[in-house]
Design a protein around this motif. Structure first.
Motif, PDB file in Angstrom:
ATOM      1  N   VAL A  76       0.824  -1.210   0.000  1.00  0.00           N
ATOM      2  CA  VAL A  76       0.000   0.000   0.000  1.00  0.00           C
ATOM      3  C   VAL A  76       0.860   1.263   0.000  1.00  0.00           C
ATOM      4  O   VAL A  76       0.392   2.337   0.332  1.00  0.00           O
ATOM      5  CB  VAL A  76      -0.955   0.021   1.213  1.00  0.00           C
ATOM      6  CG1 VAL A  76      -1.915  -1.135   1.147  1.00  0.00           C
ATOM      7  CG2 VAL A  76      -0.182   0.002   2.535  1.00  0.00           C
ATOM      8  N   VAL A  77       2.123   1.131  -0.383  1.00  0.00           N
ATOM      9  CA  VAL A  77       3.032   2.277  -0.393  1.00  0.00           C
ATOM     10  C   VAL A  77       2.503   3.372  -1.314  1.00  0.00           C
ATOM     11  O   VAL A  77       2.118   3.112  -2.455  1.00  0.00           O
ATOM     12  CB  VAL A  77       4.438   1.836  -0.847  1.00  0.00           C
ATOM     13  CG1 VAL A  77       5.312   3.055  -1.107  1.00  0.00           C
ATOM     14  CG2 VAL A  77       5.076   0.960   0.217  1.00  0.00           C
ATOM     15  N   SER A  78       2.474   4.600  -0.797  1.00  0.00           N
ATOM     16  CA  SER A  78       2.005   5.733  -1.605  1.00  0.00           C
ATOM     17  C   SER A  78       2.801   6.980  -1.258  1.00  0.00           C
ATOM     18  O   SER A  78       2.245   8.038  -0.989  1.00  0.00           O
ATOM     19  CB  SER A  78       0.509   5.977  -1.370  1.00  0.00           C
ATOM     20  OG  SER A  78       0.261   6.247   0.007  1.00  0.00           O
ATOM     21  N   GLY A  79       4.118   6.831  -1.230  1.00  0.00           N
ATOM     22  CA  GLY A  79       4.979   7.945  -0.862  1.00  0.00           C
ATOM     23  C   GLY A  79       5.195   8.916  -2.008  1.00  0.00           C
ATOM     24  O   GLY A  79       4.609   8.801  -3.084  1.00  0.00           O
ATOM     25  N   MET A  80       6.065   9.885  -1.780  1.00  0.00           N
ATOM     26  CA  MET A  80       6.324  10.949  -2.746  1.00  0.00           C
ATOM     27  C   MET A  80       7.459  10.556  -3.689  1.00  0.00           C
ATOM     28  O   MET A  80       8.554  10.209  -3.235  1.00  0.00           O
ATOM     29  CB  MET A  80       6.682  12.237  -1.995  1.00  0.00           C
ATOM     30  CG  MET A  80       7.120  13.376  -2.886  1.00  0.00           C
ATOM     31  SD  MET A  80       7.395  14.918  -1.967  1.00  0.00           S
ATOM     32  CE  MET A  80       5.728  15.569  -1.940  1.00  0.00           C
ATOM     33  N   PRO A 137      12.378   4.253   5.878  1.00  0.00           N
ATOM     34  CA  PRO A 137      11.368   4.431   4.831  1.00  0.00           C
ATOM     35  C   PRO A 137      10.883   5.880   4.755  1.00  0.00           C
ATOM     36  O   PRO A 137       9.696   6.178   4.894  1.00  0.00           O
ATOM     37  CB  PRO A 137      10.250   3.482   5.273  1.00  0.00           C
ATOM     38  CG  PRO A 137      10.356   3.465   6.758  1.00  0.00           C
ATOM     39  CD  PRO A 137      11.826   3.591   7.072  1.00  0.00           C
ATOM     40  N   CYS A 138      11.840   6.779   4.553  1.00  0.00           N
ATOM     41  CA  CYS A 138      11.523   8.204   4.499  1.00  0.00           C
ATOM     42  C   CYS A 138      12.637   8.921   3.754  1.00  0.00           C
ATOM     43  O   CYS A 138      13.700   8.360   3.483  1.00  0.00           O
ATOM     44  CB  CYS A 138      11.382   8.787   5.913  1.00  0.00           C
ATOM     45  SG  CYS A 138      12.929   8.759   6.862  1.00  0.00           S
ATOM     46  N   VAL A 146      10.821  15.614   7.247  1.00  0.00           N
ATOM     47  CA  VAL A 146      10.892  14.179   7.002  1.00  0.00           C
ATOM     48  C   VAL A 146       9.612  13.768   6.283  1.00  0.00           C
ATOM     49  O   VAL A 146       8.509  14.101   6.720  1.00  0.00           O
ATOM     50  CB  VAL A 146      11.100  13.382   8.311  1.00  0.00           C
ATOM     51  CG1 VAL A 146      10.025  13.687   9.338  1.00  0.00           C
ATOM     52  CG2 VAL A 146      11.148  11.887   8.032  1.00  0.00           C
ATOM     53  N   VAL A 147       9.782  13.110   5.141  1.00  0.00           N
ATOM     54  CA  VAL A 147       8.661  12.734   4.283  1.00  0.00           C
ATOM     55  C   VAL A 147       8.607  11.215   4.198  1.00  0.00           C
ATOM     56  O   VAL A 147       9.577  10.569   3.792  1.00  0.00           O
ATOM     57  CB  VAL A 147       8.817  13.334   2.869  1.00  0.00           C
ATOM     58  CG1 VAL A 147       7.618  12.964   1.999  1.00  0.00           C
ATOM     59  CG2 VAL A 147       8.973  14.849   2.941  1.00  0.00           C
ATOM     60  N   VAL A 178       2.654  11.706   4.070  1.00  0.00           N
ATOM     61  CA  VAL A 178       2.730  12.291   5.405  1.00  0.00           C
ATOM     62  C   VAL A 178       4.108  12.914   5.586  1.00  0.00           C
ATOM     63  O   VAL A 178       5.118  12.349   5.143  1.00  0.00           O
ATOM     64  CB  VAL A 178       2.493  11.217   6.490  1.00  0.00           C
ATOM     65  CG1 VAL A 178       2.631  11.813   7.877  1.00  0.00           C
ATOM     66  CG2 VAL A 178       1.118  10.587   6.329  1.00  0.00           C
ATOM     67  N   ALA A 179       4.157  14.079   6.243  1.00  0.00           N
ATOM     68  CA  ALA A 179       5.426  14.749   6.514  1.00  0.00           C
ATOM     69  C   ALA A 179       5.386  15.376   7.899  1.00  0.00           C
ATOM     70  O   ALA A 179       4.315  15.682   8.434  1.00  0.00           O
ATOM     71  CB  ALA A 179       5.707  15.820   5.465  1.00  0.00           C
ATOM     72  N   ALA A 180       6.555  15.557   8.479  1.00  0.00           N
ATOM     73  CA  ALA A 180       6.685  16.225   9.771  1.00  0.00           C
ATOM     74  C   ALA A 180       7.969  17.041   9.757  1.00  0.00           C
ATOM     75  O   ALA A 180       8.833  16.853   8.892  1.00  0.00           O
ATOM     76  CB  ALA A 180       6.693  15.206  10.910  1.00  0.00           C
ATOM     77  N   VAL A 181       8.090  17.958  10.705  1.00  0.00           N
ATOM     78  CA  VAL A 181       9.223  18.884  10.716  1.00  0.00           C
ATOM     79  C   VAL A 181       9.870  18.891  12.092  1.00  0.00           C
ATOM     80  O   VAL A 181       9.182  18.957  13.112  1.00  0.00           O
ATOM     81  CB  VAL A 181       8.775  20.320  10.351  1.00  0.00           C
ATOM     82  CG1 VAL A 181       9.994  21.237  10.219  1.00  0.00           C
ATOM     83  CG2 VAL A 181       7.960  20.331   9.064  1.00  0.00           C
TER      84      VAL A 181
END
Length: 228
Positions: A44-48, A78-79, A121-122, A128-131
Protein backbone atom coordinates in the motif's frame (compact mmCIF):
# COMPACT_ATOMS: atom_id res chain seq x y z
CA UNK A 1 3.18 33.25 24.20
CA UNK A 2 -0.13 32.22 25.78
CA UNK A 3 -1.16 28.68 26.54
CA UNK A 4 -3.60 26.65 24.47
CA UNK A 5 -6.31 26.82 27.14
CA UNK A 6 -6.87 30.56 26.75
CA UNK A 7 -6.12 30.80 23.03
CA UNK A 8 -9.04 32.18 20.99
CA UNK A 9 -8.15 29.82 18.16
CA UNK A 10 -8.14 26.72 20.34
CA UNK A 11 -11.41 25.29 18.97
CA UNK A 12 -10.23 25.49 15.37
CA UNK A 13 -6.84 24.11 16.32
CA UNK A 14 -8.43 21.19 18.16
CA UNK A 15 -10.56 20.46 15.09
CA UNK A 16 -7.51 20.41 12.81
CA UNK A 17 -5.59 18.21 15.22
CA UNK A 18 -8.52 15.83 15.45
CA UNK A 19 -8.67 15.49 11.66
CA UNK A 20 -4.89 15.04 11.53
CA UNK A 21 -4.93 12.29 14.14
CA UNK A 22 -7.79 10.51 12.36
CA UNK A 23 -5.71 10.52 9.17
CA UNK A 24 -2.72 9.16 11.08
CA UNK A 25 -4.86 6.39 12.58
CA UNK A 26 -6.07 5.40 9.11
CA UNK A 27 -2.52 5.38 7.76
CA UNK A 28 -1.32 3.16 10.60
CA UNK A 29 -4.22 0.76 10.11
CA UNK A 30 -3.47 0.48 6.38
CA UNK A 31 0.30 0.18 6.77
CA UNK A 32 0.37 -2.19 9.74
CA UNK A 33 -2.45 -4.74 9.49
CA UNK A 34 -0.73 -6.88 12.16
CA UNK A 35 -0.33 -3.80 14.40
CA UNK A 36 3.32 -4.70 14.90
CA UNK A 37 6.34 -2.47 14.25
CA UNK A 38 8.60 -3.92 11.58
CA UNK A 39 5.74 -5.67 9.77
CA UNK A 40 4.47 -3.07 7.29
CA UNK A 41 2.27 -3.92 4.35
CA UNK A 42 4.43 -2.43 1.60
CA UNK A 43 1.80 -3.19 -1.04
CA UNK A 44 0.00 0.00 0.00
CA UNK A 45 3.03 2.28 -0.39
CA UNK A 46 2.00 5.73 -1.60
CA UNK A 47 4.98 7.94 -0.86
CA UNK A 48 6.32 10.95 -2.75
CA UNK A 49 8.32 10.32 -5.96
CA UNK A 50 11.80 11.83 -6.13
CA UNK A 51 10.88 14.44 -8.73
CA UNK A 52 8.11 15.77 -6.49
CA UNK A 53 10.48 15.75 -3.53
CA UNK A 54 12.97 17.84 -5.50
CA UNK A 55 10.21 20.21 -6.59
CA UNK A 56 9.11 20.66 -2.98
CA UNK A 57 12.69 21.39 -1.92
CA UNK A 58 13.03 23.99 -4.68
CA UNK A 59 9.79 25.71 -3.70
CA UNK A 60 10.77 25.74 -0.04
CA UNK A 61 14.10 27.35 -0.94
CA UNK A 62 12.31 30.07 -2.89
CA UNK A 63 9.51 30.74 -0.42
CA UNK A 64 11.61 30.52 2.74
CA UNK A 65 14.64 32.34 1.36
CA UNK A 66 16.94 29.54 2.48
CA UNK A 67 19.13 26.86 0.95
CA UNK A 68 17.55 23.40 0.92
CA UNK A 69 19.08 19.96 0.49
CA UNK A 70 17.44 16.59 -0.15
CA UNK A 71 18.79 13.45 1.47
CA UNK A 72 17.27 10.08 0.70
CA UNK A 73 16.69 7.82 3.67
CA UNK A 74 18.97 4.88 4.34
CA UNK A 75 18.06 1.26 3.66
CA UNK A 76 16.34 0.99 7.03
CA UNK A 77 14.65 4.41 6.79
CA UNK A 78 11.37 4.43 4.83
CA UNK A 79 11.52 8.20 4.50
CA UNK A 80 13.40 11.05 2.84
CA UNK A 81 14.64 14.33 4.28
CA UNK A 82 14.74 17.95 3.19
CA UNK A 83 17.13 20.12 5.20
CA UNK A 84 16.35 23.85 5.28
CA UNK A 85 19.41 25.86 6.33
CA UNK A 86 18.23 28.48 8.84
CA UNK A 87 21.46 29.41 10.61
CA UNK A 88 24.77 29.04 8.81
CA UNK A 89 26.06 29.63 5.32
CA UNK A 90 26.90 27.62 2.26
CA UNK A 91 28.88 25.55 1.65
CA UNK A 92 27.39 24.07 4.79
CA UNK A 93 28.10 20.92 6.75
CA UNK A 94 25.16 19.02 5.22
CA UNK A 95 26.47 19.72 1.72
CA UNK A 96 29.90 18.34 2.60
CA UNK A 97 28.52 15.36 4.51
CA UNK A 98 25.74 14.29 2.13
CA UNK A 99 26.35 15.82 -1.29
CA UNK A 100 30.02 15.42 -2.09
CA UNK A 101 30.94 19.09 -1.70
CA UNK A 102 34.63 19.52 -0.91
CA UNK A 103 35.68 20.70 2.54
CA UNK A 104 35.84 24.49 2.10
CA UNK A 105 39.11 26.31 2.68
CA UNK A 106 37.40 28.55 5.22
CA UNK A 107 37.19 25.57 7.57
CA UNK A 108 40.99 25.73 7.95
CA UNK A 109 41.80 26.74 11.49
CA UNK A 110 38.18 26.29 12.56
CA UNK A 111 37.65 24.30 15.73
CA UNK A 112 33.87 24.18 15.60
CA UNK A 113 30.88 25.19 13.48
CA UNK A 114 27.24 25.24 14.58
CA UNK A 115 24.35 25.25 12.12
CA UNK A 116 20.59 25.15 12.56
CA UNK A 117 18.06 23.55 10.21
CA UNK A 118 14.42 22.75 9.79
CA UNK A 119 14.42 19.10 8.79
CA UNK A 120 11.38 17.93 6.86
CA UNK A 121 10.89 14.18 7.00
CA UNK A 122 8.66 12.73 4.28
CA UNK A 123 7.34 9.19 4.56
CA UNK A 124 7.95 6.79 1.68
CA UNK A 125 4.89 4.78 2.74
CA UNK A 126 2.22 7.48 2.94
CA UNK A 127 1.68 11.12 1.96
CA UNK A 128 2.73 12.29 5.41
CA UNK A 129 5.43 14.75 6.51
CA UNK A 130 6.68 16.22 9.77
CA UNK A 131 9.22 18.88 10.72
CA UNK A 132 11.96 18.92 13.33
CA UNK A 133 14.44 21.51 14.47
CA UNK A 134 17.92 20.06 14.00
CA UNK A 135 21.28 21.35 15.14
CA UNK A 136 24.33 20.23 13.17
CA UNK A 137 27.70 20.69 14.87
CA UNK A 138 31.12 20.20 13.30
CA UNK A 139 34.19 19.74 15.50
CA UNK A 140 37.81 19.49 14.33
CA UNK A 141 39.49 16.29 15.43
CA UNK A 142 42.83 14.89 14.31
CA UNK A 143 42.92 14.77 10.51
CA UNK A 144 39.20 15.27 10.03
CA UNK A 145 35.94 16.46 11.53
CA UNK A 146 33.20 14.96 13.66
CA UNK A 147 29.66 15.89 12.63
CA UNK A 148 26.92 15.64 15.21
CA UNK A 149 23.25 15.93 14.22
CA UNK A 150 20.96 16.80 17.13
CA UNK A 151 17.23 16.58 16.34
CA UNK A 152 14.65 17.96 18.73
CA UNK A 153 11.10 16.70 19.16
CA UNK A 154 9.57 19.54 17.18
CA UNK A 155 10.39 23.19 16.45
CA UNK A 156 11.01 25.46 19.42
CA UNK A 157 13.36 28.38 18.71
CA UNK A 158 11.52 31.62 17.91
CA UNK A 159 13.65 32.52 14.84
CA UNK A 160 12.50 29.29 13.16
CA UNK A 161 8.77 29.56 13.80
CA UNK A 162 7.86 31.92 10.94
CA UNK A 163 9.66 29.74 8.42
CA UNK A 164 8.03 26.72 9.99
CA UNK A 165 4.57 28.23 9.46
CA UNK A 166 5.31 29.04 5.82
CA UNK A 167 6.73 25.57 5.28
CA UNK A 168 3.67 23.83 6.70
CA UNK A 169 1.38 25.97 4.53
CA UNK A 170 3.16 24.72 1.38
CA UNK A 171 2.83 20.99 2.10
CA UNK A 172 -0.86 20.54 1.14
CA UNK A 173 -0.08 21.62 -2.44
CA UNK A 174 2.02 18.44 -2.66
CA UNK A 175 -0.74 16.32 -1.13
CA UNK A 176 1.26 15.93 2.06
CA UNK A 177 -0.42 15.78 5.44
CA UNK A 178 1.62 17.64 8.04
CA UNK A 179 1.72 15.90 11.41
CA UNK A 180 2.96 17.65 14.52
CA UNK A 181 5.79 15.75 16.20
CA UNK A 182 4.22 16.52 19.54
CA UNK A 183 1.21 14.45 18.48
CA UNK A 184 3.17 11.42 17.24
CA UNK A 185 5.80 11.12 19.97
CA UNK A 186 3.92 8.41 21.87
CA UNK A 187 3.34 4.73 21.13
CA UNK A 188 0.11 4.03 19.25
CA UNK A 189 -2.43 2.26 21.49
CA UNK A 190 -2.94 -1.40 20.71
CA UNK A 191 0.27 -1.80 18.69
CA UNK A 192 3.14 -4.16 19.49
CA UNK A 193 6.80 -3.09 19.54
CA UNK A 194 8.01 -6.14 17.59
CA UNK A 195 11.78 -6.06 17.16
CA UNK A 196 12.03 -2.34 18.00
CA UNK A 197 12.48 -3.09 21.69
CA UNK A 198 15.51 -5.26 20.91
CA UNK A 199 17.05 -2.47 18.84
CA UNK A 200 16.37 0.55 21.01
CA UNK A 201 14.49 -0.49 24.15
CA UNK A 202 11.12 0.84 25.21
CA UNK A 203 8.23 1.34 22.81
CA UNK A 204 8.30 2.82 19.29
CA UNK A 205 6.43 6.06 18.80
CA UNK A 206 3.98 6.74 15.98
CA UNK A 207 6.82 8.58 14.23
CA UNK A 208 8.80 5.33 14.14
CA UNK A 209 5.95 3.60 12.33
CA UNK A 210 5.57 6.38 9.76
CA UNK A 211 9.13 7.56 9.19
CA UNK A 212 12.39 6.19 10.57
CA UNK A 213 13.28 3.49 13.12
CA UNK A 214 15.57 5.43 15.48
CA UNK A 215 14.23 7.42 18.45
CA UNK A 216 13.13 10.85 17.27
CA UNK A 217 15.74 12.77 19.29
CA UNK A 218 18.64 10.34 18.91
CA UNK A 219 21.92 12.12 18.19
CA UNK A 220 23.80 10.83 15.13
CA UNK A 221 27.58 11.28 14.81
CA UNK A 222 29.62 10.81 11.64
CA UNK A 223 33.20 11.44 10.53
CA UNK A 224 34.44 13.61 7.67
CA UNK A 225 38.05 13.30 6.49
CA UNK A 226 39.87 16.57 5.92
CA UNK A 227 40.28 16.18 2.16
CA UNK A 228 39.63 18.45 -0.81
Amino acid sequence: MGGCTNCKGKAGCDHRKGAMLESVDRALADLYPTKTWGEPDDTVVSGMPRDELDALADELAQELGAATFVREGGEDEPCDYIYVLCMGRTPCVVQVRDHGVAVPAEWDGTNAIEELYLRVVVSQRARVAAVQQVGVDLVKTGDGFLVRERPRAGVYDAPLLRRMQKLVAILPAYELLHVDFGEIAHAPPGFAAGTWRDLFGGEPSIANYLFYPQPTTMVATSYLPETR
